[in-house]
Design a protein around this motif. Structure first.
Motif, PDB file in Angstrom:
ATOM      1  N   LYS A 145       3.586  14.073  17.558  1.00 13.57           N
ATOM      2  CA  LYS A 145       3.684  12.692  17.108  1.00 13.57           C
ATOM      3  C   LYS A 145       3.184  11.733  18.186  1.00 13.57           C
ATOM      4  O   LYS A 145       2.399  10.817  17.910  1.00 13.57           O
ATOM      5  N   GLU A 159       0.814  26.846   9.275  1.00 17.08           N
ATOM      6  CA  GLU A 159       2.120  26.168   9.302  1.00 17.08           C
ATOM      7  C   GLU A 159       2.086  24.972  10.251  1.00 17.08           C
ATOM      8  O   GLU A 159       2.619  23.902   9.929  1.00 17.08           O
ATOM      9  N   ASP A 189       0.145  22.175   8.632  1.00 17.96           N
ATOM     10  CA  ASP A 189       0.945  21.455   7.632  1.00 17.96           C
ATOM     11  C   ASP A 189       1.955  20.528   8.291  1.00 17.96           C
ATOM     12  O   ASP A 189       2.171  19.393   7.837  1.00 17.96           O
ATOM     13  N   GLN A 190       2.571  20.999   9.388  1.00 14.01           N
ATOM     14  CA  GLN A 190       3.530  20.151  10.114  1.00 14.01           C
ATOM     15  C   GLN A 190       2.833  18.913  10.684  1.00 14.01           C
ATOM     16  O   GLN A 190       3.398  17.815  10.685  1.00 14.01           O
ATOM     17  N   TYR A 234       0.245  17.446   9.375  1.00 20.02           N
ATOM     18  CA  TYR A 234       0.005  16.540   8.245  1.00 20.02           C
ATOM     19  C   TYR A 234       1.285  15.789   7.867  1.00 20.02           C
ATOM     20  O   TYR A 234       1.259  14.586   7.600  1.00 20.02           O
ATOM     21  N   TYR A 235       2.423  16.491   7.858  1.00 20.94           N
ATOM     22  CA  TYR A 235       3.696  15.845   7.530  1.00 20.94           C
ATOM     23  C   TYR A 235       4.041  14.751   8.544  1.00 20.94           C
ATOM     24  O   TYR A 235       4.651  13.732   8.188  1.00 20.94           O
ATOM     25  N   GLU A 245       2.262  11.705   7.510  1.00 18.88           N
ATOM     26  CA  GLU A 245       2.985  11.069   6.411  1.00 18.88           C
ATOM     27  C   GLU A 245       4.204  10.310   6.920  1.00 18.88           C
ATOM     28  O   GLU A 245       4.496   9.187   6.465  1.00 18.88           O
ATOM     29  N   GLU A 246       4.903  10.905   7.885  1.00 18.78           N
ATOM     30  CA  GLU A 246       6.088  10.259   8.463  1.00 18.78           C
ATOM     31  C   GLU A 246       5.714   8.971   9.174  1.00 18.78           C
ATOM     32  O   GLU A 246       6.412   7.952   9.052  1.00 18.78           O
ATOM     33  N   LYS A 270       5.130   6.297   6.620  1.00 15.59           N
ATOM     34  CA  LYS A 270       6.372   5.775   6.069  1.00 15.59           C
ATOM     35  C   LYS A 270       7.072   4.838   7.037  1.00 15.59           C
ATOM     36  O   LYS A 270       7.777   3.903   6.634  1.00 15.59           O
ATOM     37  N   THR A 279      -6.447  17.999   1.868  1.00 14.61           N
ATOM     38  CA  THR A 279      -6.105  17.030   2.925  1.00 14.61           C
ATOM     39  C   THR A 279      -7.072  15.845   2.880  1.00 14.61           C
ATOM     40  O   THR A 279      -6.673  14.683   3.002  1.00 14.61           O
ATOM     41  N   GLU A 299      -6.289  13.162   0.462  1.00 11.64           N
ATOM     42  CA  GLU A 299      -5.080  12.372   0.727  1.00 11.64           C
ATOM     43  C   GLU A 299      -5.349  11.187   1.662  1.00 11.64           C
ATOM     44  O   GLU A 299      -4.420  10.512   2.092  1.00 11.64           O
TER      45      GLU A 299
END
Length: 531
Positions: free
Chosen positions: A326, A359, A362-363, A365-366, A369-370, A373, A402, A405
């Motif tokens: 992050k 994996e 994907d983390q 990418y999440y 998204e976080e 938000k 991806t 998105e």
């Protein structure tokens, strides 16, 4: 030789055979006296070294004056030798001061043989060397790093029971370090302490310099801590911290680097050069010390260095080492705010961290998204690195998903985004998808760049029908773009595999653009190339 000094010596009252008669007016007690005054008082002059009645004292004063000048050592030696010649011409016997001056001049000029021959002459003339004399000898061996010569002088001092001072040991340590005899220097330092001579800061500094040349960070740090614990005023020479920090960075010793950075930069406000800062950044990145990396970037700005992309890449790497993706993504936004738009090259630490791990991808990418938000801006480079990581994993479906998105994350695809998707198409040999991507790119009003054309040529070469590769090649040249060597190598490999006679045409064009056609490329035609 100083003509004025010799003139004074040669015209002195002693050379004239008697005291000079005072015929001019002299001033004393604020009263002017004439020649008829019954009692005349001579003007007092400062006496240096020996009494002015000894002729040699004037020569010694001249020798000392020459040694105090800041001229070139060779020129100073020439002047000293002229004075010595005049001393001998007048049949005067040189004394200890004369010889010490001559030894110093030879030593500074790095004429070690003349130093030793003069020293032998001195002893033959029954002039007993003193501690100062031996120190001059010890110093003279430093320039040539003559450890053996120093050892002979040191042994002679011990035989004559002349104690070695802290200055004597400093000269010995300096010579040993210049000769890269670090172990011998450490033994000498122990000997120094055993004889009750306290090493000074200069001795520790020269030892640390020797460690720097030999990349011995542990010893350098031990010496620094010993100097601090001995009560020496290390703060008076903070450059010592900088030297230890440099050797620590060379050996990736984060604890040493951090300690010395806090002292040199944090406490004493030294300004390390850009090279040193980049080396410290490298260590901070490798060991995951984001705080140190941030401090270094801040110091680079304070020192007047404009922000550059490769300043921030180590900070990003430091976060990835601690698995803090992050904050690694946040660095990309910081770069853009600082006026440094991140390139795909800048995101390599993140891309390498993801390294085909679905994996982990994907983390990542999440996390985007976080961030969305939370109301934070998702940098397009952060988005592109996730798309690129999907391509690296040869997962075209995940890549396309991806890529679709982008709008949900508040980012607008750029040329790097489309190039990342094209890379996935190359990995999976999906030409049709590549054509769709290029069409969408054109509809978005984004012009293809050199990397786009290179990827389209590579993608065309994955197919049985590869005529499009020539189309893209000619389109590149129509924009006055010289196709990169990699494009020609890729196309040549395909043509050799297909036994297409245009192989030779491609080689000729490569040579036309100045690319070197290696024997390996020429052998492709006669070899069963694998594509």
């Amino acid at each position: 030789m100083n003509r004025l000094v010799l003139a004074k010596v040669l015209t002195s009252p002693l050379r004239q055979g008697g005291a000079k008669q005072w015929t001019s007016k002299v001033r004393f007690n604020s009263t002017v006296a004439s020649e008829s005054t019954s009692v005349e008082k001579p003007v007092k002059k400062m006496v240096k070294y020996m009494h002015p009645t000894a002729p040699l004292s004037s020569f010694n004063a001249a020798l000392t004056s020459q040694l105090r000048t800041r001229g070139a050592p060779k020129r100073v030696l020439e002047n000293v030798l002229k004075i010595v010649q005049e001393i001998k011409r007048q049949n005067l016997r040189m004394d200890l001061n004369s010889y010490n001056a001559l030894l110093s001049a030879y030593g500074r000029a790095k004429e070690t043989r003349s130093v030793m021959s003069t020293f032998e002459e001195m002893k033959q003339n029954d002039i007993e060397p003193t501690q100062d004399t031996y120190n001059i000898l010890l110093e003279s061996f430093i320039g040539s790093a003559d450890v053996r010569g120093q050892t002979r002088v040191k042994n002679e001092m011990k035989e004559k029971k002349i104690p070695l001072t802290s200055q004597s040991y400093y000269y010995i340590l300096h010579c040993l370090c210049r000769a890269d005899e670090l172990e011998y220097a450490l033994d000498t330092l122990d000997e120094m302490k055993q004889t009750g001579v306290q090493p000074n800061l200069h001795s520790y500094a020269i030892m640390i310099g020797g460690c720097l040349r030999l990349c011995d960070s542990e010893t350098a740090f031990d010496l620094l801590k010993e100097a601090e614990s001995s009560g020496l005023a290390v703060e008076s020479s903070p450059r010592v911290y900088m030297d230890v920090m440099r050797v620590g960075a060379t050996n990736d010793k984060l604890d040493i680097v951090s300690y010395c950075w806090d002292k040199a930069v944090g406490k004493y406000s030294l300004r390390p050069d850009e090279g040193t800062c980049l080396n410290v950044l490298r260590v901070a990145a490798k060991m995951g010390d984001a705080k140190l990396a941030t401090d270094v970037i801040r110091q680079l700005s304070t020192s007047g260095y404009p922000y550059k992309e490769h300043y921030f890449t180590p900070l990003m790497e430091a976060f990835t080492v601690k698995n803090d993706l992050k904050n690694a993504f946040n660095v990309l936004d910081i770069m853009r705010v600082s006026g440094i738009p991140p390139s795909m090259r800048a995101t390599l630490p993140i891309r390498k961290h993801l390294d085909r791990d679905v994996e982990a991808i994907d983390q990542a990418y999440y996390l985007l998204e976080e961030m969305r938000k939370e109301g934070k801006t998702v940098d397009i480079s952060a988005f592109n690195v996730v798309v690129g990581a999907c391509a690296d994993a040869k997962d075209v479906e995940r890549t396309i998903a991806t890529y679709r998105e982008a709008s949900n994350l508040g980012v607008v695809p750029n040329v790097d985004t489309y190039n990342a998707v094209l890379e996935a198409c190359i990995q999976t040999r999906m030409k049709d998808m590549g054509v769709v991507v290029v069409d969408e790119m054109k509809k978005a009003g984004i012009n293809p760049n050199l990397d786009t054309y290179s990827k389209m040529i590579s993608l065309a070469c994955t197919q049985r029908s590869y005529e499009d590769a020539f189309t893209y090649l000619e389109e590149m040249k129509s924009y006055d773009i010289v196709p990169p060597e990699s494009c020609y190598a890729r196309l040549a490999n395909k043509l050799a595999y297909e036994k297409d006679p245009r192989f030779h045409m491609v080689l000729e064009e490569m040579e036309t653009f100045g690319y070197k056609v290696t024997p390996r490329i020429r052998r492709m035609w006669n070899t069963e190339s694998t594509f």
